[in-house]
Design an enzyme around this catalytic site. Structure first.
Site, PDB file in Angstrom:
ATOM      1  N   LYS A 199       0.836  -1.199   0.000  1.00  0.00           N
ATOM      2  CA  LYS A 199       0.000   0.000   0.000  1.00  0.00           C
ATOM      3  C   LYS A 199       0.875   1.254   0.000  1.00  0.00           C
ATOM      4  CE  LYS A 199      -3.923   1.820   2.730  1.00  0.00           C
ATOM      5  NZ  LYS A 199      -4.791   1.514   3.894  1.00  0.00           N
ATOM      6  N   SER A 259      -9.483   2.119   3.145  1.00  0.00           N
ATOM      7  CA  SER A 259      -8.529   2.802   2.308  1.00  0.00           C
ATOM      8  C   SER A 259      -7.626   1.870   1.499  1.00  0.00           C
ATOM      9  CB  SER A 259      -7.655   3.726   3.180  1.00  0.00           C
ATOM     10  OG  SER A 259      -6.877   3.004   4.103  1.00  0.00           O
ATOM     11  N   SER A 283      -9.997  -0.058   7.271  1.00  0.00           N
ATOM     12  CA  SER A 283      -9.364   0.096   5.963  1.00  0.00           C
ATOM     13  C   SER A 283      -8.816  -1.181   5.343  1.00  0.00           C
ATOM     14  CB  SER A 283      -8.249   1.140   6.037  1.00  0.00           C
ATOM     15  OG  SER A 283      -8.796   2.415   6.270  1.00  0.00           O
TER      16      SER A 283
END
Length: 469
Positions: free
Chosen positions: A83, A158, A182
């Site tokens: 990420k 996210s 997330s």
């Protein structure tokens, strides 16, 4: 649909080196010599290029992937993405924002080293909303990350890019982190398994260590429970917090009959009849058929906790906006998206409440333990309603309206971030529009093993839907 419009449903599974294998199976092929890390990486790159319309890659390192330094780790040679809020040497970390353009990181972050200890090959960075604040991955300055199950819908946030890449078959496992849902939100949107570990279970990032209350957990998104279980065991071999009970390698359902709390209400009220409620009730029935005792319980928190979490969310946005230039002198606050700026305004209007906010958030752990500690696990929905279409949660929506939408959507996941307790989401069916439904198990701090055992049971009894099947 116009000729150049993306297809409604898309994936990149193929008869290539990756096949339809999960990460555990691919690692076994590498160990046996049947496949090489470079062969798997090349196949994943080709798959990523076939589904570029998902807009899930923030930074590609396809020509020079980060290969494992040593021939070791449970997932040696398996391709993955990290990420774009975790530092990987030689790759920029841009946190999903247009407020600055990052230079390549000079060294791996603390948690990145633990992640890489599993032996995976990093092909690049996956997308996220600005600083991970939103529950959808729709940056106003770039293409929205699309859901491979239906490209007109959100894939969550996210860790949205990670979810899209894993669900579409580009890689079998990808890094994510979870500060309010997330990992679990995008996993639910994309039909994946997502474990949010207990607070303290892993090495924290430098940013997480600075938080007044660390609500962030690191982990992965996968297509199978055994991949999540094997990853959990792998990173525990690198470092384990002695204050928490060890997890070890969980390889299937447990034999103990459990007492499980059923939570079908949030601060907004009971979960309405519909696909999500039906999915949770079906899981409850499956548990009872295996001798587990499922008992409905009331929500042990009131609106004051939600208010405190929203205020803390605003505090984090204020911290980012106020200190950005300390990290990068080119940081331009004017280029932050409207959600970040709205959260900052929301906090500053009531900044005097910060001490009470922190008190309420810290007190929540004891409330959770009193109400839910007597149970082995808690069964509850992952999301407050079905996955929305792109645009519904966009940061361009007027702030007050967007905040109301987010409160209804992210109605269940923040509880475990606030209390530091573990939670795992897994696929439990499809909506009438063909989008995955996620259901969660949660437990007390340190009890990830029980969650993995329960997820194994549900995977066996209710096989998870897959895009390629």
């Amino acid at each position: 649909m116009t000729a150049d419009a993306p297809p409604t449903r898309i994936h990149s599974f193929a008869d290539d080196a990756l096949g339809d294998h999960d990460a555990v199976a691919l690692a076994e092929l590498v160990r046996s010599g049947a496949r090489s890390p470079r062969e798997l990486a090349a196949a994943a790159v080709e798959r990523a290029r076939r589904v570029e319309e998902l807009a899930a890659v923030a930074y590609a390192s396809y020509e020079e992937p980060l290969l494992p330094a040593e021939r070791s780790g449970r997932f040696y040679g398996v391709p993955t993405f990290v990420k774009d809020n975790a530092d990987i040497t030689g790759m920029p970390t841009n946190h999903g924002t247009a407020a600055f353009r990052a230079k390549p990181a000079q060294e791996h972050g603390g948690y990145a080293r633990q992640f890489l200890s599993a032996g995976m090959t990093v092909l690049g960075k996956s997308t996220l909303p600005e600083f991970g604040f939103n529950a959808t991955t729709e940056p106003p300055f770039a293409q929205a990350t699309r859901n491979p199950w239906h490209t007109g819908y959100s894939v969550g946030g996210s860790s949205g890019g990670a979810a899209a890449l894993v669900a579409a078959g580009v890689v079998p496992i990808a890094h994510g982190n979870d500060g309010g849902g997330s990992i679990r939100i995008p996993a639910a949107c994309a039909g994946l398994v997502g474990l949010k570990p207990s607070r303290g279970r892993h090495i924290d990032s430098a940013m997480a260590r600075k938080l007044p209350i660390n609500i962030v957990s690191e982990g992965v998104l996968t297509r199978t429970v055994r991949d999540t279980a094997a990853y959990t065991a792998a990173v525990e071999e690198y470092w384990r917090n002695p204050a928490l009970p060890p997890i070890g390698l969980v390889e299937g359902p447990g034999s103990k009959r459990l007492r499980i709390a059923l939570l079908l209400e949030n601060i907004g009220g009971p979960v309405p009849a519909g696909p999500i409620c039906a999915a949770v009730e079906k899981v409850a029935a499956t548990l009872e058929s295996h001798g587990h005792r499922v008992e409905a319980v009331p929500l042990p928190f009131d609106a004051a906790l939600e208010t405190a979490f929203l205020h803390y969310w605003g505090l984090l946005a204020t911290f980012v906006a106020s200190t950005g230039k300390l990290a990068d002198r080119r940081f331009d606050t004017r280029r932050l998206d409207d959600l970040t700026l709205g959260l900052r305004r929301h906090f500053l209007r009531g900044a005097w409440r910060a001490p009470m906010t922190l008190y309420r958030l810290r007190a929540a752990a004891a409330t959770y333990e009193r109400a839910l500690g007597p149970y082995d696990a808690v069964l509850l929905p992952t999301l407050g309603h079905e996955t929305p279409e792109l645009g519904y949660l966009s940061p361009t929506v007027p702030f007050d309206e967007l905040l109301d939408r987010l409160r209804a959507y992210v109605a269940f996941t923040p509880i475990n971030n606030i209390t530091g307790t573990p939670s795992i989401t897994f696929p439990a069916g499809l909506t009438p529009t063909g989008l995955p439904i996620g259901v969660q198990f949660a437990s007390t701090r340190g009890n990830e093993r029980t969650l993995l055992e329960l997820a194994y049971l549900l995977e066996a009894e209710q096989p998870f839907p897959r895009l390629d099947r």
